[in-house]
Motif scaffolding. Structure first.
Motif, short mmCIF file in Angstrom:
data_model
loop_
_atom_site.label_atom_id
_atom_site.label_comp_id
_atom_site.label_asym_id
_atom_site.label_seq_id
_atom_site.Cartn_x
_atom_site.Cartn_y
_atom_site.Cartn_z
N GLY A 113 0.74 -1.24 0.01
CA GLY A 113 0.10 0.16 -0.05
C GLY A 113 0.83 1.13 -0.01
O GLY A 113 0.23 2.44 0.11
N ALA A 118 -7.39 1.98 0.48
CA ALA A 118 -6.99 0.36 0.50
C ALA A 118 -5.71 0.19 0.05
O ALA A 118 -4.92 -0.79 0.45
CB ALA A 118 -8.23 -0.36 -0.13
N GLY A 128 -6.07 -4.92 -7.66
CA GLY A 128 -7.16 -5.12 -7.08
C GLY A 128 -7.47 -5.59 -5.57
O GLY A 128 -8.32 -5.66 -5.04
N VAL A 129 -6.39 -6.03 -5.18
CA VAL A 129 -6.44 -6.74 -3.75
C VAL A 129 -5.91 -5.83 -2.66
O VAL A 129 -4.71 -5.22 -2.93
CB VAL A 129 -5.48 -7.97 -3.84
N PRO A 130 -6.76 -5.33 -1.50
CA PRO A 130 -6.33 -4.41 -0.87
C PRO A 130 -5.07 -4.69 -0.05
O PRO A 130 -4.91 -5.94 0.28
CB PRO A 130 -7.51 -4.15 0.30
N GLN A 131 -4.27 -3.95 0.08
CA GLN A 131 -2.86 -4.25 0.80
C GLN A 131 -2.97 -4.05 2.35
O GLN A 131 -2.02 -4.42 3.12
CB GLN A 131 -1.75 -3.31 0.22
N SER A 175 -6.27 5.39 -4.64
CA SER A 175 -5.78 4.17 -4.13
C SER A 175 -5.17 4.25 -2.92
O SER A 175 -4.13 3.79 -2.48
CB SER A 175 -4.52 3.71 -5.25
N CYS A 206 -4.56 -0.73 -3.14
CA CYS A 206 -4.50 -1.98 -3.75
C CYS A 206 -3.57 -2.24 -4.68
O CYS A 206 -2.99 -1.23 -5.48
CB CYS A 206 -5.90 -1.84 -4.53
N VAL A 239 -13.63 -3.40 -2.98
CA VAL A 239 -12.93 -2.06 -3.28
C VAL A 239 -12.85 -1.74 -4.76
O VAL A 239 -12.88 -2.70 -5.70
CB VAL A 239 -11.30 -2.08 -2.94
N ASP A 259 -11.01 0.00 -7.22
CA ASP A 259 -9.79 0.93 -7.11
C ASP A 259 -9.58 1.73 -8.48
O ASP A 259 -10.06 1.20 -9.39
CB ASP A 259 -8.55 -0.19 -7.18
#
Lengths: 170, 311
Positions: free
Chosen positions: B92, B189, B194-197, B186, B191, B206, B208
């Motif tokens: 992130g 989250a 597309g995957v939240p860090q 961004s 991201c 999310v 993004d």
């Protein structure tokens, strides 16, 4: 005894001729595969926006042996943290080249492509790939011509050379 | 920090690894500028670290290597990021970029010849919003707006609120809710693909890098969130989307630049929302005692429900 020796000599020379001819037919085949590879790479870059390492993995999965090795090596070198994509590309070329039927012309085309890979935006990247494809097409044409011209001749030459040797020895 | 060290060229990484552990913990920014010394911002103060008896001057090769690592050797894949001027990396963290800008028809197309990198260390402060939950939850989450100037910790607080909402709290009999985050920059989250860090709980969806107004509508239509979380509202389209969400029975938590509630009245695009009493809670933040200081919380009528005690 003599007959057996003669058969062995003829068989050996015929086999040598076929081997030589195989090299000639292997080159256009591999060039065709390389073209397919670069077209897939273009799709990965332009439409998929896939990072280079990932794209190389995909290509390695799709392609037959000597070329798959090349893309595998590129990805491995990128993962190991090579300082630039060009360096990974070039050193992989050097490593894999001896396993392929390619010649200097293709080597040059691939080197030039390696100098630009991953360094530009999509449009530019696409142009470079297209350019490489055009060059490869030319090489492929030449390779095919060579194959048509010499393949049969070399095959029969091997057989005939064997017979000549046998006649001389008898 | 590990994620950041991974993308740094070996030479720069070594300089940072040589620093004291205490200082390393407080790093907020790592600033890398071609042909100028490496600068590190620790707790708001600038530090020029030494290496081998001198300042560590960044070479063009180092910046090239950094860019290669950041882009995974694929500049073409960063088109959108180069347009926006920053890259979000694993963990992130965000890397801001500056250099020569290429424009097309008056709009920024990309940054070329990147000369400055600003690596901002993302620190998720888990738990900072905990003590404000009683003011913001009353049978359901109240529509809340966080007001504050830049660098006051709005987004950090927002992120923690999102975490609390999505995980819930059994001790306080707080049920968990589905949370939709529209994360235009961004930042909430952080991201990657597309995957939240950041750690935000399991019930988070999310969008993004999505424009807020459109994103909110997309969420409402398709993701059925209980609570929507958005950062930095302000444009006219945003307030329309907010109204749409409120009418759909979705609770919204958002942030906005400003100092006090009165500043909102001066914004023509937000004014109608205020007049309708959309914001049940307004949280005013300052940097007085460091980022994240909450001045007061007011309700939709402007009455204070929480006031920081002046010591």
């Amino acid at each position: 005894m003599k007959i057996l020796g003669a058969i062995i000599i003829i068989a050996a020379s015929t086999w040598a001729g076929f081997e030589w001819a195989k090299k000639l037919s292997e080159r256009p085949k591999q060039l065709r595969q390389l073209k397919v590879a670069l077209q897939s790479l273009e799709a990965e870059i332009v439409y998929g926006l896939t990072p280079l390492g990932q794209a190389c993995i995909h290509l390695a999965e799709q392609l037959p042996k000597p070329l798959a090795w090349f893309f595998e090596t590129v990805n491995k070198k990128l993962e190991e943290g090579s300082s630039s994509a060009q360096e990974a590309w070039d050193s992989s070329l050097n490593e894999i080249w001896k396993f392929t039927a390619f010649r200097q012309g293709e080597m040059e085309v691939m080197r030039q492509l390696g100098a630009t890979i991953g360094k530009h935006d999509r449009d530019h990247q696409q142009k470079q790939l297209r350019l490489a494809l055009i060059h490869l097409e030319r090489e492929e044409g030449e390779a095919k011509e060579e194959q048509v011209k010499y393949e049969k001749m070399i095959k029969s030459l091997g057989f005939l050379a064997g017979i000549l040797l046998v006649i001389l020895l008898i | 920090m590990k994620e950041i060290l991974d993308v740094l060229p070996d030479t720069i990484r070594r300089v940072i690894e040589q620093m004291d552990t205490d200082i390393k913990k407080g790093i907020e920014e790592i600033r890398i500028r071609i042909l100028r010394p490496l600068e590190i911002i620790v707790d708001g103060k600038s530090i020029i670290p030494d290496s081998d008896g001198g300042k560590h001057v960044i070479t063009p090769q180092e910046s090239g290597q950094l860019l290669n690592k950041l882009s995974q050797y694929s500049l073409y894949a960063l088109e959108e990021e180069l347009k926006r001027g920053y890259i979000t990396i694993q963990g992130g963290h965000r890397v801001g970029l500056a250099g020569k800008v290429i424009t097309e028809k008056g709009q920024v197309k990309a940054i070329k010849h990147i000369a400055s990198f600003n690596i901002r260390v993302a620190k998720q402060k888990v738990g900072i919003a905990d003590r404000f939950v009683p003011y913001l939850y009353d049978g359901k989450w109240l529509n809340t707006i966080l007001i504050g100037p830049p660098q006051t910790g709005k987004t950090t607080l927002l992120r923690d609120l999102a975490r609390i909402i999505s995980t819930g709290d059994i001790a306080r009999k707080l049920p968990s809710f589905k949370v939709g985050i529209v994360d235009e920059r961004s930042e909430i989250a952080g991201c990657v693909n597309g995957v939240p860090q950041h750690h935000l709980g399991d019930r988070i969806d999310v969008l993004d890098a999505c424009p807020k107004a459109e994103g909110m509508m997309m969420m409402i239509r398709s993701m059925s969130p209980d609570v929507l979380v958005v950062d930095e509202i302000g444009r006219k389209e945003d307030s329309e989307a907010i109204l749409e969400a409120v009418n759909a029975g979705i609770q919204i938590i958002m942030t906005m630049h400003g100092n006090t509630m009165e500043d909102l009245f001066r914004r023509p695009s937000i004014r109608p929302l205020l007049d309708m009493g959309v914001f049940d809670r307004m949280i005013e933040l300052t940097r007085a005692n460091g980022p994240g200081t909450i001045n007061r919380i007011r309700n939709q009528h402007g009455k204070e429900v929480y006031c920081k005690k002046v010591i």
